[in-house]
Design a protein around this motif. Structure first.
Motif, PDB file in Angstrom:
ATOM      1  N   ARG A  40      -0.940  34.500  40.208  1.00 19.52           N
ATOM      2  CA  ARG A  40      -1.703  34.286  41.393  1.00 19.52           C
ATOM      3  C   ARG A  40      -2.055  35.221  39.735  1.00 19.52           C
ATOM      4  O   ARG A  40      -1.590  36.323  40.035  1.00 19.52           O
ATOM      5  N   GLY A  49      -6.151  37.506  40.244  1.00 12.61           N
ATOM      6  CA  GLY A  49      -7.106  37.312  40.320  1.00 12.61           C
ATOM      7  C   GLY A  49      -7.712  35.857  41.599  1.00 12.61           C
ATOM      8  O   GLY A  49      -6.789  35.971  42.212  1.00 12.61           O
ATOM      9  N   ASN A  50      -8.584  35.327  41.644  1.00 13.04           N
ATOM     10  CA  ASN A  50      -8.693  34.118  42.129  1.00 13.04           C
ATOM     11  C   ASN A  50      -8.069  32.389  41.395  1.00 13.04           C
ATOM     12  O   ASN A  50      -8.597  31.980  42.358  1.00 13.04           O
ATOM     13  N   ASP A  51      -7.323  32.634  40.481  1.00 10.54           N
ATOM     14  CA  ASP A  51      -6.543  31.936  39.918  1.00 10.54           C
ATOM     15  C   ASP A  51      -5.338  32.325  40.779  1.00 10.54           C
ATOM     16  O   ASP A  51      -4.109  32.668  40.349  1.00 10.54           O
ATOM     17  N   TYR A 105     -16.682  31.453  33.802  1.00 14.07           N
ATOM     18  CA  TYR A 105     -15.920  31.758  34.343  1.00 14.07           C
ATOM     19  C   TYR A 105     -15.450  33.852  33.132  1.00 14.07           C
ATOM     20  O   TYR A 105     -15.054  34.488  33.746  1.00 14.07           O
TER      21      TYR A 105
END
Length: 182
Positions: A88, A90-92, A158
């Motif tokens: 991971r 962040g949000n990825d 993004y």
């Protein structure tokens, strides 16, 4: 690539972020976004994002070690991503976003291992480092539209929310190492 060039292959989240940073570093000759560490040949972005191929999103950096050492490349790598979050950034989320160093030589392995030990001892992060250190497998360049993505798409959502802040942090922390400041 010059005859004295060295190659570093690094994964630390989305390759767009790493590419945007490293292409601005003094001594870097080229940065190619791609995939490494999976089970299939010639993976596609869709296969990597689905998590079934086992590949990490990586950048392969060609650099002149007389201008920027491998250790400096790694110091920047650790400054621009979180090496304590498993699969991971962040949000990825997913194995394709894992923190990984694929070493090309025994010397690179030793430099990376020593630096990881130093950084772990320094207690810079709340959790332990989960960065993998592995011999480089076959590298597959990502599709053309991923290359120099931030430079070609700075207004994309993004890029604005994730890539730009990482790039700003790099520029502030490593201003003396920027190509633009030479």
């Amino acid at each position: 690539m010059g005859s004295s060039s060295e190659i570093a292959t690094l994964g630390g989240g989305c390759f767009w972020c790493l590419e945007a940073v490293f292409e601005q570093l003094v001594g870097v000759e080229s940065v190619v976004s791609g995939y490494c560490g999976g089970e299939i040949d010639n993976p596609t972005y869709a296969a990597v994002c689905d998590g079934f191929s086992g590949h990490a999103e990586v950048v392969q950096i060609s650099f002149d070690p007389a201008q920027c050492s491998y250790r400096e490349v790694l110091e920047i790598f650790f400054a621009i991503h979180d090496p304590t979050t498993l699969n991971r950034q962040g949000n990825d989320v997913g194995t394709q976003y894992r923190s990984v160093i694929f070493h090309h030589t025994e010397e690179q392995r030793q430099v990376a291992s020593a630096l990881m030990g130093e950084l772990g001892q320094a207690g810079l992060w709340a959790g332990p480092m989960v960065t993998e250190l592995l011999p480089v497998p076959q590298f597959f360049a990502a599709e053309d539209y991923h290359q120099q993505y931030f430079r070609r798409n700075p207004g994309q959502g993004y890029c604005q929310v994730v890539v730009s802040p990482k790039l700003a942090k790099f520029r502030k922390s490593f201003a003396s190492r920027l190509k633009a400041n030479r």
